[in-house]
Design a protein around this motif. Sequence first.
Motif, PDB file in Angstrom:
ATOM      1  N   GLU A  23      37.327  60.877  41.580  1.00 56.23           N
ATOM      2  CA  GLU A  23      38.046  59.563  41.657  1.00 56.23           C
ATOM      3  C   GLU A  23      38.679  59.200  40.495  1.00 56.23           C
ATOM      4  N   ALA A  72      33.077  53.154  39.897  1.00 54.66           N
ATOM      5  CA  ALA A  72      33.573  54.081  40.968  1.00 54.66           C
ATOM      6  C   ALA A  72      32.672  53.853  42.226  1.00 54.66           C
ATOM      7  N   ILE A  73      33.204  54.236  43.535  1.00 56.44           N
ATOM      8  CA  ILE A  73      32.493  54.242  44.515  1.00 56.44           C
ATOM      9  C   ILE A  73      32.873  55.916  45.010  1.00 56.44           C
ATOM     10  N   VAL A 106      43.428  49.522  34.186  1.00 49.40           N
ATOM     11  CA  VAL A 106      43.538  50.026  35.277  1.00 49.40           C
ATOM     12  C   VAL A 106      44.914  50.710  35.634  1.00 49.40           C
ATOM     13  N   ASN A 111      45.918  50.242  43.741  1.00 45.29           N
ATOM     14  CA  ASN A 111      45.826  48.781  44.439  1.00 45.29           C
ATOM     15  C   ASN A 111      44.652  48.420  44.734  1.00 45.29           C
ATOM     16  N   ALA A 113      41.544  49.337  43.312  1.00 42.78           N
ATOM     17  CA  ALA A 113      40.676  48.803  42.185  1.00 42.78           C
ATOM     18  C   ALA A 113      41.284  47.282  41.991  1.00 42.78           C
ATOM     19  N   LEU A 116      40.156  44.726  43.876  1.00 42.54           N
ATOM     20  CA  LEU A 116      38.801  44.316  43.707  1.00 42.54           C
ATOM     21  C   LEU A 116      38.787  43.525  42.449  1.00 42.54           C
ATOM     22  N   TYR A 117      39.518  43.403  41.275  1.00 36.80           N
ATOM     23  CA  TYR A 117      39.339  42.868  40.218  1.00 36.80           C
ATOM     24  C   TYR A 117      40.029  41.629  40.377  1.00 36.80           C
TER      25      TYR A 117
HETATM   26  C1  LIG Z   1      38.008  50.712  43.342  1.00 39.57           C
HETATM   27  C2  LIG Z   1      36.724  50.844  43.945  1.00 39.57           C
HETATM   28  C3  LIG Z   1      35.310  50.917  42.914  1.00 39.57           C
HETATM   29  C4  LIG Z   1      36.342  49.745  45.070  1.00 39.57           C
HETATM   30  O1  LIG Z   1      35.216  49.896  45.657  1.00 39.57           O
HETATM   31  P1  LIG Z   1      35.325  49.821  47.227  1.00 39.57           P
HETATM   32  O2  LIG Z   1      34.111  49.970  47.697  1.00 39.57           O
HETATM   33  O3  LIG Z   1      36.402  50.566  47.831  1.00 39.57           O
HETATM   34  O4  LIG Z   1      35.796  48.201  47.406  1.00 39.57           O
HETATM   35  P2  LIG Z   1      35.391  47.105  48.695  1.00 39.57           P
HETATM   36  O5  LIG Z   1      35.338  47.949  49.996  1.00 39.57           O
HETATM   37  O6  LIG Z   1      34.203  46.624  47.937  1.00 39.57           O
HETATM   38  O7  LIG Z   1      36.924  46.086  48.370  1.00 39.57           O
HETATM   39  C5  LIG Z   1      37.021  45.437  47.390  1.00 39.57           C
HETATM   40  C6  LIG Z   1      38.381  45.078  47.241  1.00 39.57           C
HETATM   41  O8  LIG Z   1      39.077  46.209  47.001  1.00 39.57           O
HETATM   42  C7  LIG Z   1      40.683  46.348  47.723  1.00 39.57           C
HETATM   43  N1  LIG Z   1      40.463  47.308  48.652  1.00 39.57           N
HETATM   44  C8  LIG Z   1      39.345  48.112  49.374  1.00 39.57           C
HETATM   45  N2  LIG Z   1      39.993  49.219  49.869  1.00 39.57           N
HETATM   46  C9  LIG Z   1      41.200  49.102  49.705  1.00 39.57           C
HETATM   47  C10 LIG Z   1      42.108  49.565  50.517  1.00 39.57           C
HETATM   48  N3  LIG Z   1      41.775  50.743  51.383  1.00 39.57           N
HETATM   49  N4  LIG Z   1      43.740  49.419  50.480  1.00 39.57           N
HETATM   50  C11 LIG Z   1      43.752  48.489  49.522  1.00 39.57           C
HETATM   51  N5  LIG Z   1      42.906  47.655  48.967  1.00 39.57           N
HETATM   52  C12 LIG Z   1      41.587  47.814  48.906  1.00 39.57           C
HETATM   53  C13 LIG Z   1      40.487  44.896  48.499  1.00 39.57           C
HETATM   54  O9  LIG Z   1      40.976  43.753  47.555  1.00 39.57           O
HETATM   55  C14 LIG Z   1      39.085  44.516  48.754  1.00 39.57           C
HETATM   56  O10 LIG Z   1      38.720  43.191  48.971  1.00 39.57           O
HETATM   57  P3  LIG Z   1      38.500  42.545  50.245  1.00 39.57           P
HETATM   58  O11 LIG Z   1      37.656  43.494  51.196  1.00 39.57           O
HETATM   59  O12 LIG Z   1      38.060  41.359  50.187  1.00 39.57           O
HETATM   60  O13 LIG Z   1      39.892  42.551  50.948  1.00 39.57           O
HETATM   61  C15 LIG Z   1      36.680  52.180  44.557  1.00 39.57           C
HETATM   62  O14 LIG Z   1      37.605  52.268  45.779  1.00 39.57           O
HETATM   63  C16 LIG Z   1      36.689  53.396  44.071  1.00 39.57           C
HETATM   64  O15 LIG Z   1      35.768  54.029  43.455  1.00 39.57           O
HETATM   65  N6  LIG Z   1      38.117  53.797  43.555  1.00 39.57           N
HETATM   66  C17 LIG Z   1      38.288  55.009  42.773  1.00 39.57           C
HETATM   67  C18 LIG Z   1      37.820  55.002  41.626  1.00 39.57           C
HETATM   68  C19 LIG Z   1      38.678  53.998  40.780  1.00 39.57           C
HETATM   69  O16 LIG Z   1      39.608  53.757  40.875  1.00 39.57           O
HETATM   70  N7  LIG Z   1      37.987  52.977  39.746  1.00 39.57           N
HETATM   71  C20 LIG Z   1      38.455  51.979  39.041  1.00 39.57           C
HETATM   72  C21 LIG Z   1      39.428  52.586  37.898  1.00 39.57           C
HETATM   73  S1  LIG Z   1      40.008  51.401  36.815  1.00 39.57           S
END
Ligand SMILES: CC(C)(COP(=O)(O)OP(=O)(O)OC[C@H]1O[C@@H](n2cnc3c(N)ncnc32)[C@H](O)[C@@H]1OP(=O)(O)O)[C@@H](O)C(=O)NCCC(=O)NCCS
Length: 144
Positions: A23, A72-73, A106, A111, A113, A116-117
């Motif tokens: 990730e 990360a998730i 980030v 987008n 992440a 989320l922030y």
């Molecule tokens: C960033 C991360 C931790 C978010 O976790 P997640 O479980 O996917 O997030 P959530 O489902 O709770 O969504 C939180 C917000 O993220 C954004 N988001 C989530 N999935 C999205 C998608 N497919 N497209 C666009 N935005 C998205 C939205 O803003 C969402 O808020 P909302 O549900 O109110 O619209 C996860 O996607 C991840 O692990 N990404 C890869 C690792 C990474 O990039 N880490 C950060 C490094 S700085």
Amino acid sequence: MEINIVNVQENYIDDIFNIEQSEIIVPWSKESLLGLIRQQFIIFRVMLKDDEVIGYYSFQKICDEGYINNIAIKREYQSQGLGTKLFEDLIERAEKFEVKALTLEVGKNNNKAIGLYEKFGFKVEGVRKNYYKNSEDALIMWKR
Ligand SMILES: CC(C)(COP(=O)(O)OP(=O)(O)OC[C@H]1O[C@@H](n2cnc3c(N)ncnc32)[C@H](O)[C@@H]1OP(=O)(O)O)[C@@H](O)C(=O)NCCC(=O)NCCS
């Protein structure tokens, strides 16, 4: 499914490392992750679905500021609200340890992440040009 968020233990590091590898553009090595656990003033928590590691975050408390190292998730669990749940835990811990401001870097194109922030009130305060090895810029975000 039962979801719990617990403090990190060394035996979770292999799973965390695997999520990092898949990730994160510049993943932490196992040694660095183990090093993080042993640091002072570290909050490092792991999300478990039953016994499976499906996410994690860590931040370092320096004075009254929190520096988020990683979050990360696991891929197949993303975009289902679990990142939000994990971040709520982070905010709760930050409040408990009297952290007054949180910051992170980030990728400008990350987008998910950034979404989320922003949801948690983070704002962009700076840019590091060509920060990542793919030469993507990093945004410096703060929640104050
Ligand atoms: C960033 C991360 C931790 C978010 O976790 P997640 O479980 O996917 O997030 P959530 O489902 O709770 O969504 C939180 C917000 O993220 C954004 N988001 C989530 N999935 C999205 C998608 N497919 N497209 C666009 N935005 C998205 C939205 O803003 C969402 O808020 P909302 O549900 O109110 O619209 C996860 O996607 C991840 O692990 N990404 C890869 C690792 C990474 O990039 N880490 C950060 C490094 S700085």
